[in-house]
Design a protein around this motif. Structure first.
Motif, mmCIF file in Angstrom:
data_model
loop_
_atom_site.group_PDB
_atom_site.id
_atom_site.type_symbol
_atom_site.label_atom_id
_atom_site.label_comp_id
_atom_site.label_asym_id
_atom_site.label_seq_id
_atom_site.Cartn_x
_atom_site.Cartn_y
_atom_site.Cartn_z
ATOM 1 N N ALA A 130 0.341 -6.421 8.487
ATOM 2 C CA ALA A 130 0.241 -5.039 7.995
ATOM 3 C C ALA A 130 1.187 -4.813 6.831
ATOM 4 C CB ALA A 130 0.538 -4.064 9.129
ATOM 5 N N ALA A 131 2.401 -5.367 6.948
ATOM 6 C CA ALA A 131 3.362 -5.235 5.845
ATOM 7 C C ALA A 131 2.854 -5.938 4.597
ATOM 8 C CB ALA A 131 4.709 -5.808 6.272
ATOM 9 N N ALA A 132 2.203 -7.096 4.771
ATOM 10 C CA ALA A 132 1.679 -7.827 3.621
ATOM 11 C C ALA A 132 0.500 -7.097 2.979
ATOM 12 C CB ALA A 132 1.256 -9.220 4.056
ATOM 13 N N LEU A 133 -0.288 -6.399 3.789
ATOM 14 C CA LEU A 133 -1.464 -5.692 3.260
ATOM 15 C C LEU A 133 -1.089 -4.489 2.407
ATOM 16 C CD1 LEU A 133 -3.858 -5.792 6.336
ATOM 17 C CD2 LEU A 133 -4.310 -6.773 4.089
ATOM 18 N N VAL A 134 0.167 -4.046 2.538
ATOM 19 C CA VAL A 134 0.586 -2.846 1.820
ATOM 20 C C VAL A 134 0.382 -3.000 0.322
ATOM 21 C CG1 VAL A 134 2.622 -1.524 1.148
ATOM 22 C CG2 VAL A 134 2.172 -1.972 3.547
ATOM 23 N N GLN A 135 0.690 -4.193 -0.225
ATOM 24 C CA GLN A 135 0.592 -4.345 -1.671
ATOM 25 C C GLN A 135 -0.849 -4.221 -2.157
ATOM 26 O OE1 GLN A 135 1.185 -7.995 -3.714
ATOM 27 N NE2 GLN A 135 0.816 -9.265 -1.914
ATOM 28 N N PHE A 136 -1.832 -4.579 -1.316
ATOM 29 C CA PHE A 136 -3.226 -4.378 -1.688
ATOM 30 C C PHE A 136 -3.592 -2.901 -1.586
ATOM 31 C CE2 PHE A 136 -2.979 -8.709 0.086
ATOM 32 C CZ PHE A 136 -3.427 -9.432 -1.005
ATOM 33 N N GLN A 137 -3.070 -2.243 -0.540
ATOM 34 C CA GLN A 137 -3.383 -0.824 -0.334
ATOM 35 C C GLN A 137 -2.769 0.055 -1.418
ATOM 36 O OE1 GLN A 137 -1.725 -0.563 3.565
ATOM 37 N NE2 GLN A 137 -3.614 -1.162 4.610
ATOM 38 N N LEU A 138 -1.651 -0.398 -2.001
ATOM 39 C CA LEU A 138 -1.013 0.386 -3.059
ATOM 40 C C LEU A 138 -1.912 0.542 -4.283
ATOM 41 C CD1 LEU A 138 2.659 -0.949 -2.945
ATOM 42 C CD2 LEU A 138 1.893 1.350 -2.369
ATOM 43 N N ARG A 139 -2.852 -0.376 -4.452
ATOM 44 C CA ARG A 139 -3.753 -0.320 -5.614
ATOM 45 C C ARG A 139 -5.190 0.007 -5.196
ATOM 46 N NH1 ARG A 139 -0.579 -4.954 -6.861
ATOM 47 N NH2 ARG A 139 -2.222 -6.316 -6.057
ATOM 48 N N ALA A 140 -5.333 0.518 -3.986
ATOM 49 C CA ALA A 140 -6.668 0.848 -3.486
ATOM 50 C C ALA A 140 -7.259 2.014 -4.281
ATOM 51 C CB ALA A 140 -6.604 1.209 -2.004
ATOM 52 N N PRO A 141 -8.585 2.079 -4.447
ATOM 53 C CA PRO A 141 -9.205 3.195 -5.188
ATOM 54 C C PRO A 141 -9.002 4.547 -4.519
ATOM 55 C CG PRO A 141 -10.733 1.343 -4.934
ATOM 56 C CD PRO A 141 -9.570 1.059 -4.038
ATOM 57 N N ASP A 142 -8.925 4.555 -3.190
ATOM 58 C CA ASP A 142 -8.814 5.810 -2.447
ATOM 59 C C ASP A 142 -7.360 6.289 -2.436
ATOM 60 O OD1 ASP A 142 -9.020 7.954 -0.801
ATOM 61 O OD2 ASP A 142 -9.711 6.857 0.964
ATOM 62 N N PRO A 143 -7.056 7.487 -2.973
ATOM 63 C CA PRO A 143 -5.677 7.993 -2.970
ATOM 64 C C PRO A 143 -5.091 8.124 -1.564
ATOM 65 C CG PRO A 143 -7.062 9.312 -4.413
ATOM 66 C CD PRO A 143 -7.975 8.396 -3.657
ATOM 67 N N GLU A 144 -5.933 8.458 -0.598
ATOM 68 C CA GLU A 144 -5.437 8.584 0.769
ATOM 69 C C GLU A 144 -4.951 7.240 1.304
ATOM 70 O OE1 GLU A 144 -6.921 10.182 5.163
ATOM 71 O OE2 GLU A 144 -8.160 10.498 3.381
ATOM 72 N N GLU A 145 -5.661 6.170 0.955
ATOM 73 C CA GLU A 145 -5.235 4.845 1.388
ATOM 74 C C GLU A 145 -3.917 4.455 0.728
ATOM 75 O OE1 GLU A 145 -6.991 0.267 1.726
ATOM 76 O OE2 GLU A 145 -8.282 1.927 1.079
ATOM 77 N N ARG A 146 -3.751 4.828 -0.535
ATOM 78 C CA ARG A 146 -2.483 4.546 -1.220
ATOM 79 C C ARG A 146 -1.345 5.332 -0.578
ATOM 80 N NH1 ARG A 146 -5.844 5.382 -5.783
ATOM 81 N NH2 ARG A 146 -4.662 7.189 -6.512
ATOM 82 N N SER A 147 -1.635 6.574 -0.185
ATOM 83 C CA SER A 147 -0.618 7.382 0.484
ATOM 84 C C SER A 147 -0.228 6.774 1.825
ATOM 85 C CB SER A 147 -1.138 8.817 0.687
ATOM 86 O OG SER A 147 -0.199 9.605 1.374
ATOM 87 N N ILE A 148 -1.223 6.247 2.549
ATOM 88 C CA ILE A 148 -0.936 5.599 3.831
ATOM 89 C C ILE A 148 -0.047 4.377 3.622
ATOM 90 C CG2 ILE A 148 -1.995 4.315 5.729
ATOM 91 C CD1 ILE A 148 -4.395 6.211 5.501
ATOM 92 N N ALA A 149 -0.300 3.649 2.532
ATOM 93 C CA ALA A 149 0.532 2.480 2.228
ATOM 94 C C ALA A 149 1.981 2.892 1.960
ATOM 95 C CB ALA A 149 -0.041 1.742 1.022
ATOM 96 N N LEU A 150 2.165 3.984 1.231
ATOM 97 C CA LEU A 150 3.524 4.468 0.977
ATOM 98 C C LEU A 150 4.194 4.906 2.276
ATOM 99 C CD1 LEU A 150 2.952 6.516 -2.316
ATOM 100 C CD2 LEU A 150 4.024 4.279 -2.074
ATOM 101 N N ASP A 151 3.418 5.532 3.167
ATOM 102 C CA ASP A 151 3.970 5.911 4.471
ATOM 103 C C ASP A 151 4.449 4.683 5.235
ATOM 104 O OD1 ASP A 151 3.369 8.546 3.952
ATOM 105 O OD2 ASP A 151 1.463 8.519 5.036
ATOM 106 N N ALA A 152 3.656 3.609 5.164
ATOM 107 C CA ALA A 152 4.025 2.376 5.874
ATOM 108 C C ALA A 152 5.309 1.780 5.309
ATOM 109 C CB ALA A 152 2.880 1.367 5.777
ATOM 110 N N ILE A 153 5.461 1.819 3.990
ATOM 111 C CA ILE A 153 6.692 1.293 3.382
ATOM 112 C C ILE A 153 7.882 2.147 3.781
ATOM 113 C CG2 ILE A 153 7.879 0.842 1.198
ATOM 114 C CD1 ILE A 153 5.186 0.193 -0.036
ATOM 115 N N GLU A 154 7.697 3.460 3.799
ATOM 116 C CA GLU A 154 8.804 4.349 4.174
ATOM 117 C C GLU A 154 9.249 4.095 5.614
ATOM 118 O OE1 GLU A 154 7.656 8.137 1.280
ATOM 119 O OE2 GLU A 154 7.057 8.116 3.374
ATOM 120 N N ARG A 155 8.290 3.782 6.489
ATOM 121 C CA ARG A 155 8.644 3.535 7.882
ATOM 122 C C ARG A 155 9.353 2.204 8.060
ATOM 123 N NH1 ARG A 155 3.434 5.568 8.857
ATOM 124 N NH2 ARG A 155 2.663 3.414 9.058
#
Length: 653
Positions: A130-155
């Motif tokens: 999940a931590a490794a997938l964050v870098q892919f999610q950071l560039r995802a087309p969906d803004p909500e998915e990018r926000s979820i990735a930032l939430d994961a990094i913050e946690r």
């Protein structure tokens, strides 16, 4: 026999048909080759050794890497035991799976599952994926998915997230997400960047920032421990043994732990040593019978030490001499000195900003409480100021207004509309109740304050009991409209609920309404005339008895409206009025009896004082109220007529 042979051949052909497609996948595809490179550790699936495989997939730059990680995390990746080739698979039945090419995702076909093994990553490995997938999610087309990735990094931030976050900032199209990424990148820079100069620049960029996340990152950097040396290092901050930071024996224990000083022996250890060296009836030539004091035991132990039978006893003089031989100082434990010093400076700046904002937050709380007290006291200020009536049932008029709002909401489910209807209806109900009380009780007790107090106190008890009989003893909800939910958050420290803002605005509206009625209407003119000189007003054709009735009803009606407002903030119970009657009287008396501006100043003073005392003593609100009452008593001793004294009948009462 022929039938058996034919059936066996059919089964064999079928199995060969099922197995054959697995070899049809692209075994030379880059993603397959990469998986083969880490095949051994992937198959082993140990959290301690899986890291390089996940990092290799993440850093590969292959477009299929994200899908592989996601399917692996979902336990949808298998490998063939004989060839070691990896596939995606889904179960068809108990013995058969349908496999797919990891490179193209194309279906290969159904095969028996006995020649394949499913990868079942445990929770630890899934977390690493999940931590490794964050870098892919950071560039995802969906803004909500990018926000979820930032939430994961913050946690759960990792050092590997820093490079991915930096790469994802420039292409961010959402301004809010771009700001979050930049802020998070600076926080991760402080934690993980190997360049101290870059870390210091990121730290200095947070000067005055009130975010809790910033303090959570900076505080570990300034953690210190006490070290010692024979000479104080240049630039080190000295710590004196015996100070609050370093108690004397704690300093000595540091020397003991490092092996540069002998350990202190406690009485139990001395006794055990003496017992171990008893020779007949004596220890080191001293009779056991005489070892009944600490001094005697110390002498015996010293004798053993001289004979080399025990380690030497450390005296207070020895401790002092040893401590004097060393210098103690603080060292940073979690960061290099330049980084820690930069963090220390920024934290000091943040602490100053926090203190300022805490003061502002306390002032907002005090202002909010003052508006509640003003609403609760404004009706009392009218009745008490004009007629000199000590109305102990004033709190019950507040309670009646709150219950009126509750009843309206039972019939009008739209909370906004119900509140708009409840405000005038509460005024009418409590106005009528006030007029009834004045006509039946108060009018016979003018100029008899003690009897008025006792009578209205009895009325308040009766009204409370009636409310209990009608509505029960449980708290009833008076629900605020949805647009009053939540709070206005200025920053991480300063915030105020929308309900309190609404009460504050309502208090200002009633202040304006009161001033208009008193200064721009005939009723206000007559009330002011009766207040200043009732006999002269009567001689001018004004009926003081009627004015008293209307004034008492008007004050009671305002209390009802206050009850609706307070009910949105507090619990609606039969005793809720008792919670505000004391503060209402204090507000009126402190501000100046019968003066609206005095009531406003009194509410501000009482609200600020209560919040200030609660801040100094947050664990005991009852004590805070006690201190506040004592202060008000002292205030009245020096200014008995309040902040703004009123001339006329109220002043003479």
């Amino acid at each position: 026999m022929r039938f058996f042979i034919r059936a066996s051949l059919a089964i064999l052909v079928s199995c060969l048909t099922l197995i054959q497609p697995v070899h049809a996948q692209k075994s030379d595809a880059p993603i397959q080759l990469l998986l083969q490179e880490y095949g051994e550790i992937i198959a082993k699936s140990s959290r301690r050794t899986i890291g390089p495989a996940i990092e290799g997939l993440t850093a590969s730059g292959l477009p299929e890497a994200q899908i592989v990680l996601e399917r692996w995390q979902a336990k949808e990746m298998w490998f063939e035991k004989d060839t070691g080739l990896f596939v995606f698979a889904e179960e068809i039945d108990r013995d058969t799976i349908r496999i797919f090419d990891v490179a193209t995702g194309v279906e290969i076909g159904p095969v028996p599952d006995r020649s394949f093994k499913q990868l079942k990553p445990n929770s630890g490995i899934r977390g690493m994926i999940a931590a490794a997938l964050v870098q892919f999610q950071l560039r995802a087309p969906d803004p909500e998915e990018r926000s979820i990735a930032l939430d994961a990094i913050e946690r759960d931030a990792k050092a590997s997230h820093l490079a991915a976050l930096r790469a994802a900032i420039d292409g961010e199209t959402d301004p809010a997400l771009a700001e979050r990424k930049r802020r998070l990148e600076r926080l991760l820079t402080i934690r993980f960047d190997p360049d101290d100069a870059v870390r210091i620049a990121a730290i200095e960029g947070f000067a005055g920032d009130l975010g809790v996340d910033v303090r959570a990152v900076l505080n570990p950097l300034v953690a210190t421990r006490v070290a010692f040396a024979e000479t104080l290092p240049e630039g080190a901050v000295a710590v004196e043994p015996g100070s609050e930071r370093l108690p004397r024996m704690e300093a000595y224990n540091l020397l003991v732990e490092d092996g540069v000083a002998p350990a202190l022996l406690h009485n139990d250890a001395v006794k055990e040593t003496l017992v171990a060296h008893i020779d007949g009836t004596s220890v080191a030539g001293i009779q056991v019978a005489s070892l009944n004091t600490d001094e005697a035991r110390a002498l015996a132990y010293a004798a053993l030490a001289e004979q080399g039978l025990a380690p030497p006893l450390v005296t207070e003089a020895d401790v002092s001499e040893t401590l004097d031989a060393y210098s103690f100082f603080e060292v940073f434990t979690s960061a290099p000195v330049p980084v820690a010093l930069a963090a220390q400076v920024v934290l000091q700046d943040i602490e100053a900003a926090v203190a300022l904002n805490q003061t502002a937050d306390l002032a907002l709380d005090a202002l909010s409480l003052a508006s509640i007290y003003f609403l609760a006291a404004i009706g009392l200020a009218i009745t008490f100021g004009v007629m000199g009536v000590i109305n102990m049932a004033h709190g019950e008029f507040i309670m009646m207004g709150a219950y009126t709002g509750y009843v309206v909401q039972l019939f009008v489910p739209d909370y906004t509309l119900s509140i708009l209807l409840a405000i005038p209806l509460a005024f009418m109900v409590t106005f009528a109740a006030g007029v009834l009380l004045e006509r039946t009780v108060i009018r016979w007790l003018y100029h008899r304050p003690l009897e008025t107090l006792l009578a209205t106190f009895g009325v308040s008890i009766a009204l409370q009991q009636i409310a209990k009989n009608i509505f029960g003893t449980q708290a009833r909800p008076l629900t605020a409209p949805g647009w009053l939910d939540g709070s206005w958050v200025i920053n991480d420290i300063v915030s105020i609920s929308y309900i309190r803002i609404a009460i504050f605005v309502l208090a200002l509206l009633f202040l304006a309404l009161f001033l208009f009625v008193m200064n721009r209407t005939r009723l206000g003119l007559e009330v002011r005339a009766v207040t200043q000189n009732p006999r002269m007003a009567a001689s001018m054709g004004i009926n003081p008895d009627k004015i008293n009735m209307l004034t008492f009803g008007f004050g009671s009606g305002i209390a009802g409206i206050a009850g609706v407002a307070i009910g949105l903030y507090a619990k609606v119970t039969s005793e809720m009025g008792a919670d505000y009657i004391v503060q209402s009287f204090m507000t009126v008396v402190v501000g100046g009896v019968g003066n609206i501006w005095g009531t406003l100043l009194g509410a501000t003073m009482v609200g600020s004082l209560q919040k200030g005392i609660e801040w100094l003593n947050p664990s005991n609100t009852l004590a805070a109220q006690t201190y506040m009452i004592l202060f008000i008593i002292l205030f009245i001793q020096f200014r008995p007529k309040g902040i703004i004294a009123l001339k006329g009948r109220a002043a003479e009462a």
